[in-house]
Design an enzyme around this catalytic site. Sequence first.
Site, mmCIF file in Angstrom:
data_model
loop_
_atom_site.group_PDB
_atom_site.id
_atom_site.type_symbol
_atom_site.label_atom_id
_atom_site.label_comp_id
_atom_site.label_asym_id
_atom_site.label_seq_id
_atom_site.Cartn_x
_atom_site.Cartn_y
_atom_site.Cartn_z
ATOM 1 N N LYS A 17 0.831 -1.196 0.000
ATOM 2 C CA LYS A 17 0.000 0.000 0.000
ATOM 3 C C LYS A 17 0.871 1.254 0.000
ATOM 4 O O LYS A 17 1.996 1.247 0.526
ATOM 5 C CB LYS A 17 -0.898 0.024 1.240
ATOM 6 C CG LYS A 17 -1.964 -1.051 1.278
ATOM 7 C CD LYS A 17 -2.806 -0.916 2.546
ATOM 8 C CE LYS A 17 -3.901 -1.979 2.598
ATOM 9 N NZ LYS A 17 -4.728 -1.848 3.828
ATOM 10 N N CYS A 82 -1.578 2.851 -17.842
ATOM 11 C CA CYS A 82 -1.521 1.569 -17.143
ATOM 12 C C CYS A 82 -0.846 0.467 -17.955
ATOM 13 O O CYS A 82 -0.552 -0.601 -17.411
ATOM 14 C CB CYS A 82 -2.921 1.132 -16.742
ATOM 15 S SG CYS A 82 -3.736 2.296 -15.626
ATOM 16 N N SER A 126 -6.387 17.962 -20.796
ATOM 17 C CA SER A 126 -6.240 16.576 -20.366
ATOM 18 C C SER A 126 -6.207 15.642 -21.568
ATOM 19 O O SER A 126 -6.896 15.866 -22.572
ATOM 20 C CB SER A 126 -7.412 16.188 -19.462
ATOM 21 O OG SER A 126 -7.461 14.787 -19.274
ATOM 22 N N CYS A 214 -9.494 -2.255 -8.192
ATOM 23 C CA CYS A 214 -8.148 -2.538 -7.697
ATOM 24 C C CYS A 214 -7.650 -1.371 -6.852
ATOM 25 O O CYS A 214 -8.073 -0.231 -7.029
ATOM 26 C CB CYS A 214 -7.193 -2.805 -8.864
ATOM 27 S SG CYS A 214 -6.718 -1.335 -9.789
#
Length: 394
Positions: A17, A82, A126, A214
């Site tokens: 974490k 990702c 963006s 996730c």
Amino acid sequence: MASSVYVAGVGMIPFVKPGANEPYHLMGAEAARRALSDAGVGYDAIQQAFVGYVYGDSTCGQRALYQVGMTGVPIVNVNNNCSTGSTALFLARQAIASGAADCVLALGFEQMKPGALGSVFVDRPSAFEDFDAAADKLIDAPGIPLALRYFGGAGLSHMQKHGTPLSSFAKVRAKASRHAAKNPLALFRKEVTAEDVLNDQVIWPGVMTRLMACPPTCGGAAAVLVSEAFAKKHGLNINVRIAAQAMTTDTPSTFDAGDMMRVVGYDMARAAADKVYEQAGVGPKDIDVVELHDCFAHNELITYEALGLCPEGGAEKFIDDGDNTYGGQFVTNPSGGLLSKGHPLGATGLAQCYELTRQLRGSAEATQVDGAKRALQHNLGLGGACVVTLYERA
């Protein structure tokens, strides 16, 4: 591919974490050292390096690898959301296949913050403006964070098209927990049932609970790729070969099809998988084990269909029949996947490589898929890119 490419070594550190991690450069250096040790080569054998991360300043790759050695070799920093880790792998494989190099390191790491993903550079347009516009037309989910809105919307699209119940996504998440319980490198190793998942905190009523997403994660993973000639010269292990690989980006259907499944990369995944199957001369039925991009349980379910593991609309039955786990047609995400193993963005694609290489070597221990000969990897990044890689036992 002009020349055969082999995975000589892989390395991975336990995923943790945010806040429980070492700084990014130490995580990256340790993952690289583990891959080099596994391959049986020193850093001085590396001729090129491709280093992936999403959240970091330029040349973080050098900062990490300078802890391992300073040999003057080219180090290329990679950021593809990702799919960053598998993009580094893609570039490393290309360098060897083209004859430009014989021994290349692909490294990925991420130091993340708690909470939902968001933009860092808010003073400029963006990269997701077109994706946001498409999502705004297709779903009404005010207040839902960006990634949850995209992938929850994709799951909602599948539910509306095929009558898929919310329990199917819960079963995917429960399966991930059972697999991760056997993986000492996974972040979450506690088993949960489908009922636990359904009864967890609701993020989007009727669409998603917290356990279906996730977690933000910190970690690193790496792979050493070599040519056959280099491996034979140095006596390296070449029992895992990259049989085929393809990288795709978005086409007009992403925005024009009016379908959130397309917005989150369904067509990219299908196109990349089709190219890989064609390159290798195999089909989905020839695959034994799969590591796919389950950033949300919803994406795992729709990816079964995109990769051809089951027919379109067949994911509910595929899950209910147990064809996504041990004893079924394919073992998907034996590592626990992103849902349980964790998702440090830059490391994910190389963590998938780590798991599948060990599967084909027969050294995956508690997560081992018996008799695995071919393994398929799917790594997706919105914005967008998808990398699909087929490994085979040589």
